[in-house]
Design an enzyme around this catalytic site. Structure first.
Site, PDB file in Angstrom:
ATOM      1  N   LYS A  18      32.224  77.342  38.158  1.00  0.00           N
ATOM      2  CA  LYS A  18      31.289  77.273  39.289  1.00  0.00           C
ATOM      3  C   LYS A  18      32.031  76.980  40.594  1.00  0.00           C
ATOM      4  O   LYS A  18      31.778  77.609  41.609  1.00  0.00           O
ATOM      5  CB  LYS A  18      30.232  76.177  39.068  1.00  0.00           C
ATOM      6  CG  LYS A  18      29.334  76.411  37.868  1.00  0.00           C
ATOM      7  CD  LYS A  18      28.181  75.415  37.823  1.00  0.00           C
ATOM      8  CE  LYS A  18      28.597  73.964  37.641  1.00  0.00           C
ATOM      9  NZ  LYS A  18      29.289  73.681  36.358  1.00  0.00           N
ATOM     10  N   ARG A  93      20.737  69.581  37.910  1.00  0.00           N
ATOM     11  CA  ARG A  93      21.246  69.459  36.544  1.00  0.00           C
ATOM     12  C   ARG A  93      20.172  68.988  35.582  1.00  0.00           C
ATOM     13  O   ARG A  93      20.439  68.849  34.398  1.00  0.00           O
ATOM     14  CB  ARG A  93      22.393  68.447  36.513  1.00  0.00           C
ATOM     15  CG  ARG A  93      23.792  69.071  36.519  1.00  0.00           C
ATOM     16  CD  ARG A  93      24.765  67.917  36.547  1.00  0.00           C
ATOM     17  NE  ARG A  93      26.072  68.180  36.059  1.00  0.00           N
ATOM     18  CZ  ARG A  93      27.120  68.468  36.835  1.00  0.00           C
ATOM     19  NH1 ARG A  93      26.966  68.637  38.120  1.00  0.00           N
ATOM     20  NH2 ARG A  93      28.317  68.593  36.306  1.00  0.00           N
ATOM     21  N   ARG A 132      42.656  72.068  33.423  1.00  0.00           N
ATOM     22  CA  ARG A 132      42.239  72.133  34.826  1.00  0.00           C
ATOM     23  C   ARG A 132      42.979  71.101  35.678  1.00  0.00           C
ATOM     24  O   ARG A 132      43.201  69.973  35.258  1.00  0.00           O
ATOM     25  CB  ARG A 132      40.737  71.873  34.889  1.00  0.00           C
ATOM     26  CG  ARG A 132      40.180  71.931  36.277  1.00  0.00           C
ATOM     27  CD  ARG A 132      38.739  72.248  36.227  1.00  0.00           C
ATOM     28  NE  ARG A 132      37.941  71.057  35.972  1.00  0.00           N
ATOM     29  CZ  ARG A 132      36.616  71.043  36.124  1.00  0.00           C
ATOM     30  NH1 ARG A 132      35.972  72.115  36.483  1.00  0.00           N
ATOM     31  NH2 ARG A 132      35.951  69.937  35.897  1.00  0.00           N
ATOM     32  N   ARG A 165      41.310  65.496  36.796  1.00  0.00           N
ATOM     33  CA  ARG A 165      40.128  64.647  36.930  1.00  0.00           C
ATOM     34  C   ARG A 165      40.029  63.698  35.746  1.00  0.00           C
ATOM     35  O   ARG A 165      40.301  64.083  34.614  1.00  0.00           O
ATOM     36  CB  ARG A 165      38.873  65.527  36.973  1.00  0.00           C
ATOM     37  CG  ARG A 165      38.545  66.004  38.359  1.00  0.00           C
ATOM     38  CD  ARG A 165      37.423  66.995  38.369  1.00  0.00           C
ATOM     39  NE  ARG A 165      36.238  66.573  37.615  1.00  0.00           N
ATOM     40  CZ  ARG A 165      35.080  67.241  37.634  1.00  0.00           C
ATOM     41  NH1 ARG A 165      34.966  68.347  38.357  1.00  0.00           N
ATOM     42  NH2 ARG A 165      34.049  66.815  36.932  1.00  0.00           N
ATOM     43  N   ARG A 176      30.281  65.722  28.161  1.00  0.00           N
ATOM     44  CA  ARG A 176      29.693  66.473  29.283  1.00  0.00           C
ATOM     45  C   ARG A 176      29.049  67.763  28.802  1.00  0.00           C
ATOM     46  O   ARG A 176      28.009  68.186  29.309  1.00  0.00           O
ATOM     47  CB  ARG A 176      30.767  66.758  30.342  1.00  0.00           C
ATOM     48  CG  ARG A 176      31.130  65.504  31.135  1.00  0.00           C
ATOM     49  CD  ARG A 176      32.459  65.634  31.852  1.00  0.00           C
ATOM     50  NE  ARG A 176      32.467  66.686  32.834  1.00  0.00           N
ATOM     51  CZ  ARG A 176      33.572  67.326  33.216  1.00  0.00           C
ATOM     52  NH1 ARG A 176      34.744  67.022  32.700  1.00  0.00           N
ATOM     53  NH2 ARG A 176      33.506  68.265  34.114  1.00  0.00           N
TER      54      ARG A 176
HETATM   55  P1  AMP Z   1      30.971  68.145  38.481  1.00  0.00           P
HETATM   56  O1  AMP Z   1      32.083  68.047  39.459  1.00  0.00           O
HETATM   57  O2  AMP Z   1      29.838  69.036  38.968  1.00  0.00           O
HETATM   58  O3  AMP Z   1      31.409  68.494  37.090  1.00  0.00           O
HETATM   59  O4  AMP Z   1      30.324  66.678  38.379  1.00  0.00           O
HETATM   60  C1  AMP Z   1      31.085  65.579  37.920  1.00  0.00           C
HETATM   61  C2  AMP Z   1      30.156  64.454  37.493  1.00  0.00           C
HETATM   62  O5  AMP Z   1      29.371  64.015  38.612  1.00  0.00           O
HETATM   63  C3  AMP Z   1      29.148  64.812  36.421  1.00  0.00           C
HETATM   64  O6  AMP Z   1      29.686  64.731  35.109  1.00  0.00           O
HETATM   65  C4  AMP Z   1      28.065  63.776  36.678  1.00  0.00           C
HETATM   66  O7  AMP Z   1      28.452  62.498  36.190  1.00  0.00           O
HETATM   67  C5  AMP Z   1      28.052  63.679  38.200  1.00  0.00           C
HETATM   68  N1  AMP Z   1      27.119  64.668  38.794  1.00  0.00           N
HETATM   69  C6  AMP Z   1      27.428  65.749  39.571  1.00  0.00           C
HETATM   70  N2  AMP Z   1      26.329  66.417  39.918  1.00  0.00           N
HETATM   71  C7  AMP Z   1      25.274  65.761  39.348  1.00  0.00           C
HETATM   72  C8  AMP Z   1      23.872  65.978  39.301  1.00  0.00           C
HETATM   73  N3  AMP Z   1      23.301  67.012  39.929  1.00  0.00           N
HETATM   74  N4  AMP Z   1      23.115  65.100  38.614  1.00  0.00           N
HETATM   75  C9  AMP Z   1      23.650  64.050  37.979  1.00  0.00           C
HETATM   76  N5  AMP Z   1      24.972  63.796  37.953  1.00  0.00           N
HETATM   77  C10 AMP Z   1      25.784  64.639  38.632  1.00  0.00           C
END
Ligand code: AMP
Length: 221
Positions: A18, A93, A132, A165, A176
């Protein structure tokens, strides 16, 4: 809502690409790339109250509570640069987030115009996440095998150091993916029901090949 407005959501499991596609779409269509994950990581790095509250959920691979994330998105979508379109990456999400986004947008006479699902098989997701790397400076993503930087450990764009990360370790990755299946995948049906879902096949494909599909889907409206 004007006809040219692109209010786009990128949907897909962690590791589906994404962020990579979002960078390309934002550049090609001149819309701001809004990543809730990036905003939350910035808040954690700055040590803000919200960052401190979010950190434990993120490190466990769980979702940050809806109210927190919705507040962040509400503020971001109210900014001037998001009025003529936006690209949401990692939000919504949950069904609750999607419903509240719809209300938020409808209040301003707007709506979601397209949802692009990037579909990638689970085994490949694990492989992609484990390799990654991210840039500390500009946030650009790399993969040690599939998309390495020219100089090992350094960003091609800004020269800053790359890092892994903290939630890209195998145990957290599994968690996740589980969270994605349980809480986020139902959004596929939600947006199908709204007639705005389009699917790009991301399995075994390089970022350029996926972007070619994404462009077609975005132009197909
Ligand atoms: P990402 O970078 O999109 O993979 O997000 C990393 C982490 O941030 C996720 O595993 C969640 O803990 C938190 N996070 C990001 N976006 C959301 C969302 N829309 N709702 C809830 N938690 C989020």
């Amino acid at each position: 809502m004007t006809e040219t407005q692109r209010n786009v959501i990128l949907l897909g499991a962690p590791g589906a690409g994404k962020g990579t596609q979002a960078e390309r779409i934002a550049a090609g269509y001149a819309v701001p790339h809004i990543s809730t994950g990036e905003m939350l990581r910035a808040a954690v790095a700055e040590g803000t109250e919200m960052g401190l509250a979010a950190q434990k959920f993120m490190e466990a691979g769980a979702l940050v509570p809806d109210d927190v994330v919705i507040g962040v998105v509400r503020e971001r979508l109210a900014r001037a640069d998001a009025q003529r379109g936006f690209l949401l990456d990692g939000f919504p999400r949950t069904i609750e987030q999607a419903e509240r986004l719809d209300v938020m947008l409808a209040d301003g006479g707007r709506g979601v115009t397209q949802v692009i699902l990037i579909d990638v098989p689970e085994d490949e997701l694990v492989e992609r996440l484990a390799g990654r790397r991210m840039c500390k400076g500009c946030g650009k993503g790399y993969h040690v095998v599939f998309d390495p930087p020219q100089k090992e450990g350094l960003c091609d764009v800004c020269g800053a150091e790359l890092y892994q990360r903290s939630d890209d370790n195998e145990a957290t990755v599994r968690k996740r993916l589980e969270v994605y299946r349980a809480q986020t995948e139902p959004l596929v049906g939600y947006y199908e029901g709204h007639g705005v879902l389009r699917t790009a096949q991301g399995g075994g494909k390089m970022p350029d090949e996926v972007f070619a599909q994404v462009e077609q889907l975005l132009e197909g409206e």
